[in-house]
Design an enzyme around this catalytic site. Structure first.
Site, PDB file in Angstrom:
ATOM      1  N   ASP A 161      40.849  69.706  11.194  1.00  0.00           N
ATOM      2  CA  ASP A 161      42.294  69.643  11.428  1.00  0.00           C
ATOM      3  C   ASP A 161      42.648  68.373  12.202  1.00  0.00           C
ATOM      4  O   ASP A 161      43.651  67.719  11.931  1.00  0.00           O
ATOM      5  CB  ASP A 161      42.745  70.904  12.175  1.00  0.00           C
ATOM      6  CG  ASP A 161      42.261  72.149  11.447  1.00  0.00           C
ATOM      7  OD1 ASP A 161      42.551  72.262  10.245  1.00  0.00           O
ATOM      8  OD2 ASP A 161      41.535  72.965  12.052  1.00  0.00           O
ATOM      9  N   HIS A 189      42.348  78.002  13.334  1.00  0.00           N
ATOM     10  CA  HIS A 189      42.226  77.227  12.091  1.00  0.00           C
ATOM     11  C   HIS A 189      42.887  78.034  10.970  1.00  0.00           C
ATOM     12  O   HIS A 189      42.241  78.665  10.151  1.00  0.00           O
ATOM     13  CB  HIS A 189      40.754  76.948  11.771  1.00  0.00           C
ATOM     14  CG  HIS A 189      40.572  76.241  10.469  1.00  0.00           C
ATOM     15  ND1 HIS A 189      41.019  74.962  10.246  1.00  0.00           N
ATOM     16  CD2 HIS A 189      40.020  76.642   9.297  1.00  0.00           C
ATOM     17  CE1 HIS A 189      40.737  74.605   9.001  1.00  0.00           C
ATOM     18  NE2 HIS A 189      40.140  75.617   8.407  1.00  0.00           N
TER      19      HIS A 189
END
Ligand code: LMR
Length: 329
Positions: A161, A189
């Site tokens: 990310d 996540h």
């Protein structure tokens, strides 16, 4: 030459496994002077064992100078015995149309068993990174089932990310990725995560002065947070090479330290920013030369980041409730 480090990889024949093993053995994960002893956990069926045999033949054909030993195991305890780095990739993958929540239960059993085995046989300073989704909760399950290991042994992958956020901002500002520092991504996540450029610098200039708030809110954040789903839609399969690359980055920095540079890791919370202690949560972190992960403290959060963090806490609490049967009292 250094002593070899014992590395165990689960899911070695999946797409992420295939993308990561060759880079581990080439020195990208632990350093160009760090030999590895590799143990690959195979499922106990003929198809998986045959596929793994093929991967091992290829690894052998690379004649990697750093590959000191390689073996396949089907038994968890043999696979994790004395391991110093555990790369937990194997899990039930998300396919088109599936949400992460659909994966919770199937994966909980896997990570409960793996946590127990790590607890019994891994090196006491093992570094565990969970890649298999839902990775934050899977890491939490493993940690909870490993009471004799320090919680700081466990982490989940949110470097992917961070890398996505860096690339989006680099593209928007026309600056190279390497000119960007202090990117933050908070939380889980999942599409709820909070990519945050409040403290970010691009070539020493404040990112918030270079890009407008509307772009951050309506393009940057959703693009980063929903990238996994977008890749599944485009490829018909979950991200593999980029996930492998981020895992390499995560373990390299955990092993070698970041010299003050921020990296995003999902680690058990120490209560910072109101995140319940022990919850495996994405934070900006630094890593000391000795491999100690430290959450970056006392950042001033904007109101919308605070709201986003609270939403992630709620989501992770719900995930924890859904897998309560796998958590020892
Ligand atoms: C990704 O972010 O690409 C993956 O974690 C998505 C997924 O759920 O497999």
């Amino acid at each position: 030459m250094k002593e070899p480090i014992r590395v165990t990889v689960t899911g070695p024949t999946g797409q992420i496994g295939y993308a990561i093993l060759f880079r581990i053995c080439s020195g990208a994960m632990f350093g160009a002077d760090q030999p590895v002893k590799l143990t690959l956990l195979s499922r106990d069926n003929e198809k998986s064992k045959a596929a793994l045999k093929g991967v091992m033949m290829e690894l052998s054909d690379c004649a990697f100078p750093l590959l000191a030993e390689m073996r396949a195991e089907t038994d968890l305890r043999e696979a994790f015995r004395d391991c110093e780095a555990a790369i937990l990739i194997g899990s039930r993958p998300r396919g088109p149309g599936m949400e992460r929540a659909d994966l919770l239960e199937g994966n909980a059993a896997i990570f409960c068993e793996q946590g127990r085995a790590l607890n019994e046989v891994a090196a006491r300073n093992v570094k565990v990174v969970v890649v298999g989704n839902p990775c934050n909760t899977n890491a939490w399950i493993a940690m909870k089932n490993a009471p004799s290991l320090d919680p700081s042994c466990f982490s989940a992958l949110m470097r992917l990310d961070e890398n996505r956020a860096l690339s989006q901002l680099a593209e928007k500002t026309g600056m190279p990725v390497c000119s960007i520092q202090k990117m933050a991504v908070w939380g889980n996540h999942s599409p709820t995560m909070v990519p945050d450029v409040t403290a970010t610098l691009v070539a020493d200039k404040k990112a918030v002065d270079l890009v407008d708030g509307e772009w951050v809110k309506s393009e940057f954040r959703p693009t980063v947070a929903k990238r996994g789903g977008a890749i599944i839609k485009a490829r018909g399969a979950s991200s593999a090479a980029s996930a492998a690359s981020a895992t390499i980055d995560h373990m390299y920095d955990w092993t070698n330290g970041t010299d003050g540079r921020w990296v995003i890791m999902a680690v058990p919370s120490d209560g910072s920013y109101g995140v319940p202690e022990g919850m495996v949560f994405g934070f900006p972190c630094t890593v000391t030369a000795e491999g100690k992960v430290e959450i970056v403290k006392d950042l001033e959060l904007t109101d919308d980041v605070k709201v986003g963090i609270a939403k992630n806490i709620e989501e992770l609490k719900k995930e924890q409730e859904a897998v309560a049967a796998f958590i020892p009292n």
